[in-house]
Design an enzyme around this catalytic site. Structure first.
Site, mmCIF file in Angstrom:
data_model
loop_
_atom_site.group_PDB
_atom_site.id
_atom_site.type_symbol
_atom_site.label_atom_id
_atom_site.label_comp_id
_atom_site.label_asym_id
_atom_site.label_seq_id
_atom_site.Cartn_x
_atom_site.Cartn_y
_atom_site.Cartn_z
ATOM 1 N N ASP A 160 27.050 59.348 2.990
ATOM 2 C CA ASP A 160 27.137 60.808 2.891
ATOM 3 C C ASP A 160 26.532 61.390 4.162
ATOM 4 O O ASP A 160 25.314 61.324 4.364
ATOM 5 C CB ASP A 160 26.376 61.273 1.651
ATOM 6 C CG ASP A 160 26.295 62.787 1.542
ATOM 7 O OD1 ASP A 160 27.123 63.474 2.160
ATOM 8 O OD2 ASP A 160 25.394 63.285 0.821
ATOM 9 N N GLY A 179 25.553 64.470 6.109
ATOM 10 C CA GLY A 179 25.299 65.898 6.056
ATOM 11 C C GLY A 179 24.860 66.428 7.396
ATOM 12 O O GLY A 179 24.699 65.669 8.364
ATOM 13 N N ASP A 181 32.064 66.757 0.844
ATOM 14 C CA ASP A 181 30.935 66.499 -0.049
ATOM 15 C C ASP A 181 31.043 67.339 -1.317
ATOM 16 O O ASP A 181 30.698 66.879 -2.423
ATOM 17 C CB ASP A 181 29.613 66.777 0.663
ATOM 18 C CG ASP A 181 29.542 68.179 1.274
ATOM 19 O OD1 ASP A 181 30.588 68.752 1.617
ATOM 20 O OD2 ASP A 181 28.420 68.697 1.430
ATOM 21 N N ASP A 201 23.942 71.912 -5.073
ATOM 22 C CA ASP A 201 23.534 70.952 -4.047
ATOM 23 C C ASP A 201 22.483 71.611 -3.165
ATOM 24 O O ASP A 201 22.775 72.509 -2.371
ATOM 25 C CB ASP A 201 24.750 70.529 -3.221
ATOM 26 C CG ASP A 201 24.482 69.300 -2.365
ATOM 27 O OD1 ASP A 201 23.306 69.044 -2.041
ATOM 28 O OD2 ASP A 201 25.449 68.598 -2.020
ATOM 29 N N THR A 232 20.734 71.422 3.347
ATOM 30 C CA THR A 232 20.627 72.368 4.457
ATOM 31 C C THR A 232 21.123 73.739 4.009
ATOM 32 O O THR A 232 20.527 74.770 4.304
ATOM 33 C CB THR A 232 21.456 71.876 5.653
ATOM 34 O OG1 THR A 232 21.041 70.545 5.999
ATOM 35 C CG2 THR A 232 21.264 72.790 6.845
#
Length: 270
Positions: A6, A8, A107, A127, A130
């Site tokens: 994942d 990010g 995502d 989620d 950030t």
């Protein structure tokens, strides 16, 4: 083994799945300008922390919001001769009912897939990363959009970076809303304020997701992301489950459904 990655904006998170079970997770800082050689070294080092190597990996599945890292991963997979599945609107097997499906973050789609398969629908994934994103899944399993707000850590960094005297603080839930010093006031405004932002949006999203076949109370709420394990996240009202590894599990489900990999060990149909 299946290697799920994942990518990010802040972190690269890896998960190793053996026979459908998540056996290890690791996290490193995202470097958008990384080269394939550097990325291969990083992933190899993360694997070595669990006494594994690329030789143990049979397939790779990735959700990435950083195109340069996606390209580097594709180069690494090709060099290592490992099949690579990249999550996108074209590969995640759920309907997408938004104005521009191709623009939806992979995502978010993977989170929606995991929520539908593991927790049922309708559902909302919050989620905490950030950005704080709300990924909404309708009763029929379709991704129908959501909301995106600046993340808590991002807001604190902006506050400290753009003011002369306000300090950086730890993410701690205060005992009271009226701060009696500067740190307490920032904790109240940032942490309590973010909790209320999440709760307020959840109330409205639940009401909008309700349909003739479900009530707002039927909407499942799952919290994930890098900040989901923080103590303050457990105080968010109306949350049904907290799963920091939801995106990685969604990637394993994606791989099982699209590439015929091992089903996730959650009583899911093969």
């Amino acid at each position: 083994m299946l290697l799920a990655i994942d990518v990010g904006n802040t972190n690269v998170t890896t998960g190793l799945f053996r026979n459908g079970a998540l056996v290890a997770t690791r996290r490193a800082a995202t470097r958008a300008r990384t080269s394939p050689d550097e990325l291969e070294h990083l992933v190899g080092a993360l694997l070595a922390l669990d006494d594994e190597s690329f030789g143990d990996v049979s397939s790779i599945v990735v959700a990435s919001v950083v195109p340069s890292v996606t390209d580097a991963l594709a180069a690494v997979a090709a060099r290592r001769e490992r099949p690579l599945l990249i999550a996108s609107a074209g590969t995640v097997p759920i309907p997408i009912r938004t104005e521009r499906p191709a623009e939806v973050g992979p995502d978010r789609l993977v989170n929606a897939l995991a929520a539908a398969r593991i927790h049922g629908t309708p559902a909302v994934v919050v989620d905490l990363g950030t950005a704080t994103s709300f990924d909404c899944v309708a009763s029929d399993g379709a991704f129908v959009g959501g909301a995106i707000a600046p993340g808590l850590q991002l807001g604190l960094e902006a506050l400290a970076g753009r003011t002369a005297k306000l300090p950086r603080i730890e993410l701690r839930e205060p005992d009271r809303a009226i701060g009696r010093d500067t740190v307490g006031a920032i904790e109240s405004g940032a942490v309590l304020g973010h909790q209320l932002l999440v709760e307020g949006l959840l109330d409205r999203i639940r009401a909008e997701l309700a349909d003739p076949t479900s009530r707002s109370d039927d909407v499942r709420v799952i919290v994930t992301g890098g900040l989901s394990a923080a103590p303050w996240a457990r105080s968010i009202r109306g949350v049904d489950a907290i799963d920091p590894d939801l995106t990685l599990k969604g990637l394993a489900i994606l791989h099982a459904e699209v590439s015929g990999g091992q089903p996730l060990e959650l009583g899911l149909p093969g």
